[in-house]
Design a protein around this motif. Structure first.
Motif, PDB file in Angstrom:
ATOM      1  N   LYS A 243      31.580  47.306  41.359  1.00 44.48           N
ATOM      2  CA  LYS A 243      31.886  48.731  40.931  1.00 44.48           C
ATOM      3  C   LYS A 243      33.380  49.105  41.496  1.00 44.48           C
ATOM      4  CE  LYS A 243      27.165  50.117  40.188  1.00 44.48           C
ATOM      5  NZ  LYS A 243      25.979  51.303  40.729  1.00 44.48           N
ATOM      6  N   VAL A 244      34.055  48.176  41.510  1.00 43.98           N
ATOM      7  CA  VAL A 244      35.596  48.546  42.176  1.00 43.98           C
ATOM      8  C   VAL A 244      36.526  48.261  40.924  1.00 43.98           C
ATOM      9  CG1 VAL A 244      37.349  47.667  43.444  1.00 43.98           C
ATOM     10  CG2 VAL A 244      34.899  47.838  44.388  1.00 43.98           C
ATOM     11  N   ASN A 245      37.470  49.108  40.760  1.00 44.08           N
ATOM     12  CA  ASN A 245      38.410  49.007  39.546  1.00 44.08           C
ATOM     13  C   ASN A 245      39.492  48.117  39.982  1.00 44.08           C
ATOM     14  OD1 ASN A 245      40.731  49.764  37.997  1.00 44.08           O
ATOM     15  ND2 ASN A 245      39.557  51.686  37.267  1.00 44.08           N
ATOM     16  N   ILE A 246      39.781  47.198  39.422  1.00 46.63           N
ATOM     17  CA  ILE A 246      40.776  46.166  39.753  1.00 46.63           C
ATOM     18  C   ILE A 246      42.240  46.635  39.712  1.00 46.63           C
ATOM     19  CG2 ILE A 246      40.970  45.248  37.391  1.00 46.63           C
ATOM     20  CD1 ILE A 246      41.435  43.158  40.838  1.00 46.63           C
ATOM     21  N   PHE A 247      42.455  47.463  38.913  1.00 48.39           N
ATOM     22  CA  PHE A 247      43.783  48.216  38.594  1.00 48.39           C
ATOM     23  C   PHE A 247      44.416  49.241  39.635  1.00 48.39           C
ATOM     24  CE2 PHE A 247      42.352  47.151  34.332  1.00 48.39           C
ATOM     25  CZ  PHE A 247      43.490  46.502  33.929  1.00 48.39           C
TER      26      PHE A 247
ATOM     27  N   VAL B 101      47.741  33.181  35.265  1.00 46.94           N
ATOM     28  CA  VAL B 101      47.520  34.010  36.339  1.00 46.94           C
ATOM     29  C   VAL B 101      47.112  35.628  36.109  1.00 46.94           C
ATOM     30  CG1 VAL B 101      48.727  35.127  38.438  1.00 46.94           C
ATOM     31  CG2 VAL B 101      49.223  32.589  37.713  1.00 46.94           C
ATOM     32  N   LEU B 102      47.909  36.236  35.067  1.00 44.66           N
ATOM     33  CA  LEU B 102      47.439  37.440  34.983  1.00 44.66           C
ATOM     34  C   LEU B 102      46.018  37.482  34.411  1.00 44.66           C
ATOM     35  CD1 LEU B 102      50.340  38.892  32.985  1.00 44.66           C
ATOM     36  CD2 LEU B 102      49.540  39.501  35.231  1.00 44.66           C
ATOM     37  N   ALA B 103      45.384  36.479  33.809  1.00 38.56           N
ATOM     38  CA  ALA B 103      44.111  36.500  32.895  1.00 38.56           C
ATOM     39  C   ALA B 103      43.080  36.202  34.137  1.00 38.56           C
ATOM     40  CB  ALA B 103      43.989  35.027  32.033  1.00 38.56           C
ATOM     41  N   PHE B 104      43.421  35.595  35.158  1.00 38.80           N
ATOM     42  CA  PHE B 104      42.904  35.400  36.521  1.00 38.80           C
ATOM     43  C   PHE B 104      42.679  36.496  37.180  1.00 38.80           C
ATOM     44  CE2 PHE B 104      43.128  34.207  40.978  1.00 38.80           C
ATOM     45  CZ  PHE B 104      41.698  33.835  41.235  1.00 38.80           C
ATOM     46  N   ILE B 105      43.683  37.246  37.329  1.00 36.28           N
ATOM     47  CA  ILE B 105      43.715  38.375  38.090  1.00 36.28           C
ATOM     48  C   ILE B 105      42.855  39.495  37.635  1.00 36.28           C
ATOM     49  CG2 ILE B 105      45.129  40.353  39.244  1.00 36.28           C
ATOM     50  CD1 ILE B 105      47.305  38.284  39.711  1.00 36.28           C
ATOM     51  N   PHE B 106      43.301  39.797  36.364  1.00 37.59           N
ATOM     52  CA  PHE B 106      42.590  41.188  35.500  1.00 37.59           C
ATOM     53  C   PHE B 106      41.259  40.522  34.823  1.00 37.59           C
ATOM     54  CE2 PHE B 106      47.279  42.250  36.255  1.00 37.59           C
ATOM     55  CZ  PHE B 106      47.192  43.326  37.067  1.00 37.59           C
ATOM     56  N   GLY B 107      41.218  39.483  34.631  1.00 31.91           N
ATOM     57  CA  GLY B 107      40.309  39.049  33.974  1.00 31.91           C
ATOM     58  C   GLY B 107      38.997  38.588  34.785  1.00 31.91           C
ATOM     59  N   ILE B 108      38.965  37.490  35.438  1.00 29.72           N
ATOM     60  CA  ILE B 108      38.173  36.868  36.109  1.00 29.72           C
ATOM     61  C   ILE B 108      37.831  37.548  37.433  1.00 29.72           C
ATOM     62  CG2 ILE B 108      37.437  34.917  37.547  1.00 29.72           C
ATOM     63  CD1 ILE B 108      37.772  34.445  34.484  1.00 29.72           C
ATOM     64  N   LEU B 109      38.830  38.015  38.202  1.00 34.19           N
ATOM     65  CA  LEU B 109      38.904  38.779  39.411  1.00 34.19           C
ATOM     66  C   LEU B 109      38.175  40.341  39.218  1.00 34.19           C
ATOM     67  CD1 LEU B 109      41.750  37.886  41.475  1.00 34.19           C
ATOM     68  CD2 LEU B 109      39.662  36.827  41.663  1.00 34.19           C
ATOM     69  N   GLY B 110      38.792  40.906  37.800  1.00 33.53           N
ATOM     70  CA  GLY B 110      38.667  42.003  37.361  1.00 33.53           C
ATOM     71  C   GLY B 110      37.174  42.345  37.097  1.00 33.53           C
ATOM     72  N   ILE B 111      36.413  41.256  36.439  1.00 30.73           N
ATOM     73  CA  ILE B 111      35.012  41.183  35.987  1.00 30.73           C
ATOM     74  C   ILE B 111      34.065  41.101  37.539  1.00 30.73           C
ATOM     75  CG2 ILE B 111      33.099  39.651  35.264  1.00 30.73           C
ATOM     76  CD1 ILE B 111      35.235  38.839  33.005  1.00 30.73           C
ATOM     77  N   ILE B 112      34.709  40.328  38.547  1.00 23.76           N
ATOM     78  CA  ILE B 112      34.170  40.297  39.720  1.00 23.76           C
ATOM     79  C   ILE B 112      33.932  41.522  40.168  1.00 23.76           C
ATOM     80  CG2 ILE B 112      33.899  39.189  41.868  1.00 23.76           C
ATOM     81  CD1 ILE B 112      35.188  36.672  40.711  1.00 23.76           C
ATOM     82  N   MET B 113      35.055  42.163  40.439  1.00 26.38           N
ATOM     83  CA  MET B 113      35.256  43.594  41.203  1.00 26.38           C
ATOM     84  C   MET B 113      34.491  44.858  40.333  1.00 26.38           C
ATOM     85  SD  MET B 113      37.073  43.140  43.818  1.00 26.38           S
ATOM     86  CE  MET B 113      38.317  44.541  44.334  1.00 26.38           C
ATOM     87  N   ALA B 114      34.457  44.444  39.003  1.00 28.11           N
ATOM     88  CA  ALA B 114      33.540  45.368  38.162  1.00 28.11           C
ATOM     89  C   ALA B 114      31.893  45.248  38.490  1.00 28.11           C
ATOM     90  CB  ALA B 114      33.881  45.084  36.577  1.00 28.11           C
ATOM     91  N   ILE B 115      31.582  44.113  38.810  1.00 31.40           N
ATOM     92  CA  ILE B 115      30.226  43.932  39.022  1.00 31.40           C
ATOM     93  C   ILE B 115      29.993  44.682  40.520  1.00 31.40           C
ATOM     94  CG2 ILE B 115      28.569  42.210  40.193  1.00 31.40           C
ATOM     95  CD1 ILE B 115      29.943  40.095  38.289  1.00 31.40           C
TER      96      ILE B 115
END
Length: 217
Positions: free
Chosen positions: A33-37, A17-31
């Protein structure tokens, strides 16, 4: 099934779940230009409510209000969030997949490649019917095993009763975060968001929290 194996299942679920949130969703948000943290800090109150209740439904309305306060169009959140609660349940799929694998290993039931691919297809369908309340994933898991034609006996799901509550907490949090990110992505894509207000909200979550509190009082 030993307690160590159960603890291992919970550990794998947590990492997934952490990998999904900060990995997958983090990459999507980075695209976009939004900081997932920063975004997770902004919706932390809703995340805590969901974790405490094991139900993503409990934070439906508060999440929509918080996203609207961050500059998202009301129509966008009103469409994406409720729809996502039925069709965007990524963490439920993770939960079901890990549970099936755990049960097959616990009872020494080998699965062929064809059966594993069939399980993936079934999970992609059955996960859409899991509502965001405690225990729903457990019922869907039993239905999934039943749809597999007896490859894994349905009664074997009983071994997960002791840890289902904890897995439901992680599953609900993952689903909430996935739907929140989906709303932001759709809003940015359709240009239905005030980016200046959105960036201000992420940088000043406490001020937005006060504004939300005043609007509700």
């Amino acid at each position: 099934v030993s307690l160590i194996n159960m603890a291992g299942l919970l550990g794998v679920m947590l990492v997934s779940v952490l990998a999904f949130i900060f990995g997958i969703l983090g990459i999507i948000m980075a695209i976009f230009k939004v900081n997932i943290f920063k975004f997770m800090r902004y919706i932390q109150k809703e995340v805590l409510v969901v974790f405490a209740t094991s139900s993503s439904e409990s934070a439906l309305a508060p999440l929509m209000r918080r996203l609207e306060a961050a500059g998202l169009n009301k129509a966008t959140t009103g469409l994406v969030i409720p729809t996502g609660y039925s069709f965007n349940l990524d963490s439920t799929n993770i939960y079901l997949a890990l549970s099936v694998i755990f049960i097959s290993q616990a009872f020494n039931i080998p699965l062929s490649l064809e059966q594993q691919l069939f399980i993936i297809v079934i999970l992609m369908i059955t996960s859409k019917g899991a509502v965001g309340v405690t225990g729903s994933g457990f019922i869907v898991l039993a239905g999934t095993l039943g749809a597999m034609g007896g490859v894994i006996p349905v009664v074997t799901v009983a071994v997960l009763l002791g840890v289902d509550k904890f897995m439901s907490e992680m599953r609900a949090v993952g689903n909430l975060c996935g739907n929140a990110v989906a709303a932001v992505v759709v809003a940015i894509w359709d240009k239905k968001i005030d980016m200046e207000q959105f960036k201000y909200a992420l940088d000043n979550p406490d001020k937005i929290e006060s504004a939300i509190g005043k609007s509700m009082s």
